[in-house]
Design a protein around this motif. Structure first.
Motif, short mmCIF file in Angstrom:
data_model
loop_
_atom_site.label_atom_id
_atom_site.label_comp_id
_atom_site.label_asym_id
_atom_site.label_seq_id
_atom_site.Cartn_x
_atom_site.Cartn_y
_atom_site.Cartn_z
N ARG A 4 2.18 -51.91 -11.48
CA ARG A 4 2.20 -53.33 -10.43
C ARG A 4 0.78 -53.43 -9.79
NH1 ARG A 4 5.28 -51.52 -5.91
NH2 ARG A 4 5.75 -53.83 -5.39
N ALA A 61 -0.47 -55.84 -12.77
CA ALA A 61 -0.03 -57.03 -12.89
C ALA A 61 -0.07 -58.02 -11.98
CB ALA A 61 1.40 -56.57 -12.96
N LEU A 102 0.63 -57.71 -8.19
CA LEU A 102 1.33 -57.04 -7.59
C LEU A 102 0.72 -56.75 -5.88
CD1 LEU A 102 4.18 -56.60 -9.64
CD2 LEU A 102 3.43 -58.69 -8.60
N LYS A 142 -5.80 -65.83 -14.03
CA LYS A 142 -4.94 -65.41 -15.19
C LYS A 142 -4.07 -66.75 -15.00
CE LYS A 142 -1.10 -62.77 -14.15
NZ LYS A 142 -0.98 -62.48 -12.61
N GLY A 146 2.08 -67.04 -17.65
CA GLY A 146 2.61 -66.78 -18.36
C GLY A 146 2.18 -65.37 -19.34
N VAL A 149 0.88 -62.58 -18.97
CA VAL A 149 0.64 -61.05 -18.53
C VAL A 149 2.07 -61.35 -18.52
CG1 VAL A 149 0.86 -58.81 -17.18
CG2 VAL A 149 -1.34 -60.73 -17.36
N GLY A 150 3.15 -59.86 -19.04
CA GLY A 150 5.01 -59.69 -19.03
C GLY A 150 5.00 -58.61 -18.31
N LEU A 151 6.03 -58.27 -17.30
CA LEU A 151 6.77 -57.37 -17.25
C LEU A 151 7.64 -56.43 -16.73
CD1 LEU A 151 5.24 -54.80 -14.56
CD2 LEU A 151 6.59 -56.43 -12.90
N PRO A 200 9.85 -53.85 -15.95
CA PRO A 200 10.26 -53.08 -14.57
C PRO A 200 11.28 -52.31 -15.04
CG PRO A 200 10.45 -55.17 -14.05
CD PRO A 200 10.76 -55.13 -15.67
N LEU A 242 2.90 -54.83 -19.84
CA LEU A 242 3.66 -53.83 -18.67
C LEU A 242 4.65 -53.15 -19.20
CD1 LEU A 242 0.87 -55.28 -16.33
CD2 LEU A 242 -0.06 -54.12 -17.97
#
Ligand SMILES: Nc1ncnc2c1ncn2[C@@H]1O[C@H](COP(=O)(O)OP(=O)(O)O)[C@@H](O)[C@H]1O
Ligand SMILES: [Mg+2]
Lengths: 242, 299
Positions: free
Chosen positions: A50, A53, A55, A73, A76, A78-80, A82, A165
């Motif tokens: 996180r 990311a 967060l 950044k 779009g 970075v994709g997470l 969870p 991530l």
């Protein structure tokens, strides 16, 4: 010489300045690289993900993304994925995957719910790539665990991100299903996406990651080849000797 | 003697008993301040006898006979369709419908802007204050205000109940939005989406079932209260009741109107409850509603 995507520099990570979960984190991800992250439960793997990311801010140190501060950044990139996948409940597979294309929607396309032809097209392609074309109008709640993971991966694929991530993306999947997911991640990496993936099972992680990192105490260490061999496999994975 | 005082002492040590004693003394004081005496209750029973004699049997001509004085005027040919009961109840339903739709349209953005998991804290807090302020006044008081502002008629009722709906629905909605799971929102935030998109495409669809169910609940509520606001001139069946109450005191017609209202409200509550139960049930989402709410779900 491939580009450096994620770079965490002497960062302390956690929620409490006095008692960080992890200290002195040095982590570099190159383009198209799959890096595994292991460590016992509760040690801070999710927190590290996180933080990468964006967060949670690092307690100290810095994180840069593609040569600039992480905060800069673009949408779009970075994709997470969870731990519990973060799918939008009661919505269709198509809706969930389409959300990955939202970062590149023009304001009027999102304001009036009119996705462009390209957004629809890439959604369809991603759903096909994960083999769920028959389920595109099915609610995600009625899918199996493995299918739900595919939806989360398809959503990340539609983003065409530089970094994914993935937190415990393989979870308790059976070997067969896990293999399918791993192949999808491999395809994504071959297209140049870097992947940081948490897997609590270091033996499995070693089979498909380019490198495996481990959280030990408050440190993030890289497992060398010899060390990896020395890591005892989880007892459940050993067949009892006859 | 000392035994009695011991018992009293032990008795008084119990918190429940002390609280009960204090409350009883207070109630007696308050009642005497309000000049409430038992003889008044005696008056009530004789008045009640008079009213019941005048009200019984209910005069259902309110369902059959044309109300030439209806406002807005009724132009239908059939008499019963222009009767006070039908015109009044229809108006009440229409007022409730408009107020619910308007309330929903206004409250949803406000709710998203006041959910702490979607909006910056300062913004969330100030919009919450606004919603709370709207809830302070019951819809009847809002109706009084709007009757003064826009005059007697259904418009005042719609505006009054919209105000209350925004305050009430807004609170239900931000609580529902705050209840959605953290992970989808974190996915959206990691993508770098702006807050309004996080709310619109992730939080609201995830909470859609509760939001729709709350909207139906608000409609039920507005039908019930829509009957009350008419008493101060804000349209609906209450207005027609008021017409018979003052100055004519035609209690038998009022009773008939009350019975009609009672039956309709119960019917609507039942239907609405059935529908809401389907939303509250987890599985699976009804595609019909989803398409109403989110027209681009076909991927
Ligand atoms: N929001 C939070 N605030 C404070 N502590 C947290 C928060 N989230 C997790 N933690 C704590 O951080 C520790 C690491 O959690 P986590 O990163 O989820 O571990 P892992 O993913 O390795 O199992 C746990 O002790 C957990 O209780
Ligand atoms: Mg975890």
């Amino acid at each position: 010489m491939s580009e450096q995507i994620l770079s965490v520099n002497s960062a302390a990570i956690g929620f409490d300045d006095v008692e960080p979960l992890i200290e002195g984190v040095e982590l570099r991800l190159r383009e198209g690289e799959i890096v595994g992250l292991t460590g016992r439960s509760g040690i801070g793997k999710t927190t590290l993900i996180r933080t990468c990311a964006g967060l949670i801010p690092p307690l100290s140190g810095s994180i840069s993304f593609a040569g600039a501060p992480l905060g800069d950044k673009a949408r779009g990139e970075v994709g997470l994925i969870p731990q519990r996948l973060g799918l939008i409940q009661h919505q269709t597979v198509g809706y969930n995957v389409l959300m990955g294309a939202l970062p590149r929607a023009k304001w009027y396309q999102s304001a009036f719910s009119l996705p462009s032809a390209e957004m629809r097209e890439s959604t369809r392609n991603a759903v096909e790539a994960v083999g769920l074309q028959d389920k595109i109008l099915t609610s995600v709640n009625s899918l199996s665990g493995g299918q739900q993971r595919r939806v989360a991966i398809a959503r990340a694929m539609v983003q065409s991100p530089k970094l994914v991530l993935a937190d415990e993306c393989l979870g308790e999947l059976d070997a067969e299903t896990a293999k399918g997911i791993i192949n999808l991640l491999r395809d994504l990496a071959n297209d140049g996406t870097s992947i940081l993936i948490v897997d609590h099972n270091p033996v499995r992680a070693r089979t498909f990651c380019d490198r495996v990192l481990q959280l030990r105490g408050k440190r993030l260490v890289e497992l060398g080849d010899e060390e990896q061999d020395a890591t005892p496999a989880l007892p459940v994975l050993r067949r009892p000797e006859q | 003697m000392s035994d009695t005082s011991r018992v009293v002492q032990i008795f008084l040590k119990r918190p429940m008993i002390r609280v009960a004693l204090v409350l009883s003394v207070l109630s007696v004081l308050v009642a005497s301040h309000l000049r409430i005496t038992l003889s008044r209750l005696g008056d009530a029973s004789s008045n009640l006898r008079v009213i019941t004699q005048e009200a019984w049997p209910p005069d259902f001509s309110v369902v059959t006979d044309r109300a030439s004085w209806a406002y807005p005027p009724c132009e239908l040919q059939t008499d019963w369709m222009c009767s006070p009961a039908v015109v009044g109840m229809t108006q009440t339903l229409e007022i409730a419908f408009l107020a619910t739709i308007l309330g929903m349209v206004l409250s949803l953005p406000l709710a998203a802007a006041s959910a702490t998991n979607l909006a910056p804290p300062l913004m969330a807090q100030s919009i919450r204050q606004l919603l709370a302020a709207l809830r302070v006044l019951p819809s009847l008081i809002w109706a009084l205000i709007f009757v003064i502002l826009v005059g007697i008629g259904p418009l005042a009722g719609v505006l009054a109940m919209t105000m209350y709906s925004v305050g009430y629905l807004g609170k239900l909605q931000y609580e529902a939005l705050e209840g959605v799971s953290r992970e989808p929102l974190e996915v959206a935030r990691t993508m770098g989406l702006p807050r309004w998109q996080v709310a619109r495409f992730f939080a609201i669809p995830e909470a859609a079932n509760s939001l729709l169910s709350q909207m139906l609940f608000m409609f039920e509520y507005n039908v019930r209260h829509g009957s009350v606001v008419g008493l101060v001139g804000a349209g609906g069946i209450g207005w027609y009741m008021q017409y018979y109450l003052e100055p004519f005191k035609l209690y038998d017609r009022v009773l008939a109107l009350i019975i009609v209202m009672y039956v309709v409200v119960i019917a609507i509550d039942q239907v609405s409850l059935r529908i809401r139960r389907r939303f509250i049930e987890d599985e699976p989402m009804r595609p019909k509603w989803k398409q109403v709410f989110l027209p681009w779900t076909d991927g």
